[in-house]
Write an enzyme that holds these catalytic residues in place. Structure first.
Site, PDB file in Angstrom:
ATOM      1  N   GLU A  47       0.840  -1.197   0.000  1.00  0.00           N
ATOM      2  CA  GLU A  47       0.000   0.000   0.000  1.00  0.00           C
ATOM      3  C   GLU A  47       0.878   1.253   0.000  1.00  0.00           C
ATOM      4  O   GLU A  47       1.798   1.379   0.798  1.00  0.00           O
ATOM      5  CB  GLU A  47      -0.914   0.007   1.225  1.00  0.00           C
ATOM      6  CG  GLU A  47      -1.859  -1.184   1.313  1.00  0.00           C
ATOM      7  CD  GLU A  47      -2.941  -1.165   0.236  1.00  0.00           C
ATOM      8  OE1 GLU A  47      -3.097  -0.123  -0.442  1.00  0.00           O
ATOM      9  OE2 GLU A  47      -3.630  -2.189   0.076  1.00  0.00           O
TER      10      GLU A  47
ATOM     11  N   CYS B 167      -7.256  -1.456   8.739  1.00  0.00           N
ATOM     12  CA  CYS B 167      -5.962  -1.477   8.043  1.00  0.00           C
ATOM     13  C   CYS B 167      -5.555  -0.066   7.641  1.00  0.00           C
ATOM     14  O   CYS B 167      -4.453   0.395   7.950  1.00  0.00           O
ATOM     15  CB  CYS B 167      -6.045  -2.371   6.804  1.00  0.00           C
ATOM     16  SG  CYS B 167      -6.210  -4.131   7.182  1.00  0.00           S
TER      17      CYS B 167
ATOM     18  N   HIS C 124      -0.794  -5.878   2.481  1.00  0.00           N
ATOM     19  CA  HIS C 124      -1.986  -6.721   2.540  1.00  0.00           C
ATOM     20  C   HIS C 124      -1.646  -8.112   2.020  1.00  0.00           C
ATOM     21  O   HIS C 124      -0.973  -8.249   0.989  1.00  0.00           O
ATOM     22  CB  HIS C 124      -3.113  -6.126   1.685  1.00  0.00           C
ATOM     23  CG  HIS C 124      -4.090  -5.315   2.465  1.00  0.00           C
ATOM     24  ND1 HIS C 124      -4.434  -4.016   2.133  1.00  0.00           N
ATOM     25  CD2 HIS C 124      -4.814  -5.617   3.579  1.00  0.00           C
ATOM     26  CE1 HIS C 124      -5.316  -3.554   3.002  1.00  0.00           C
ATOM     27  NE2 HIS C 124      -5.566  -4.504   3.884  1.00  0.00           N
TER      28      HIS C 124
END
Length: 311
Positions: free
Chosen positions: A152, A216, A235
């Site tokens: 991410e 998250c 993730h």
């Protein structure tokens, strides 16, 4: 009676030389005409012919000074506890596998399981940074939609409407009041993804700019804000869809090693999406006031979970 002999100064010098007077080796009746002891003359001849080596310094004198030991890097890696349909959270399983593998002798690895609770995250993230002063913090979460390990790029401040395990969500629906809309990690995730791909792992790695607006994303933004961008989020898919725990653990190790290398090349950089102000000028994070929250009592296991975090 015979006449006494008067020895001149020059004669006394010659006599002293013959007897070895003033020599460190003491008198040597075998000294030559110039007062050099016979043993010394032999040593000199042997040195000239290579039969005798000159005295050398002791090993302790010639050995180089030991190199200064490099300071060890602290790296914190977190996974999440169970929530919803994920009764076994693949993120925490992957982090435990990483702990078994380690990150090498130069890294102190600290792993933590984070409860899926907004308020715990707001307390825990600053505590982790204060306790360990880490080089890097990597958060790992599970995504039911993912089929690859996903890096991410950024965390988002607003849009948190989903209830956590305590049936709570922030009343302001944001992480940090008056914080920027989103914050990028200072780590170049594109570069990390390319590097890991060339390693030939049996795991696919991709990148994303949307961590999901749940715990998250909330954790990632909170950590990025706290660390001035020195955080990352990964993730992973659910276990067996398609990777097992060992594959995920090895993928995490490769990813974090590359992140540390890339981080050294990008020290001091921070990019705040939709905000050109340097992050160091941002106000420090503070939780929303209780009056602005939908406060719910903590679950029965909350205190036990926090204790397990060893904070």
């Amino acid at each position: 009676m015979g006449r006494a002999r008067c020895v001149s100064g020059r004669g006394r010098a010659r006599l002293a030389a013959r007897l070895g007077a003033g020599s460190r080796a003491g008198p040597d009746l075998g000294a030559g005409p110039r007062g050099v002891p016979r043993q010394r003359r032999r040593q000199r001849r042997r040195l000239r012919t290579g039969q005798l080596t000159s005295p050398s310094r002791s090993e302790s004198e010639v050995q180089p000074a030991p190199a200064m030991e490099q300071p060890r890097k602290a790296v914190v890696v977190t996974g999440f506890g169970p929530f919803g349909e994920h009764t076994v959270n693949a993120s925490w399983i992957a982090v435990q596998e990483l702990e078994k593998l380690g990150l090498g002798d130069s890294v102190d690895l600290h792993v933590y399981e984070i409860p899926v609770e907004y308020q715990t995250v707001q307390r825990l993230i600053p505590a982790l940074w204060e306790k360990h002063s880490p080089q890097l913090v990597v958060h790992v979460g599970v995504s039911g939609m993912a089929t690859a390990v996903t890096l991410e790029k950024c965390g988002h401040n607003k849009g948190y409407k989903g209830l956590d395990n305590c049936r709570f969500c922030p009343g302001s629906q944001c992480c940090v009041e008056d914080g920027p809309e989103s914050i990028d990690s200072i780590i170049d995730m594109d570069a990390v993804c390319k590097r890991v791909t060339t390693l030939g792992l049996d795991v696919s790695v991709t990148i994303s700019q949307d961590a999901g607006r749940y715990l998250c994303d909330f954790t990632y933004y909170t950590s990025l804000y706290q660390s001035h961008g020195r955080s990352a989020f990964v993730h992973v898919p659910p276990l067996g869809k398609p990777y097992n725990a060992d594959q995920l653990g090895r993928a995490l190790r490769a990813i974090i090693e590359e992140m540390l290398d890339v981080l050294e090349q990008s020290e001091g950089k921070i990019n705040c999406c939709q905000n050109t102000e340097c992050h160091s000028g941002l106000p420090r994070p503070h939780p929303a006031r209780d009056s602005e929250r939908d406060v719910h009592p903590p679950g029965p296991d909350q205190e036990g979970q926090v204790h397990q975090l060893r904070i």
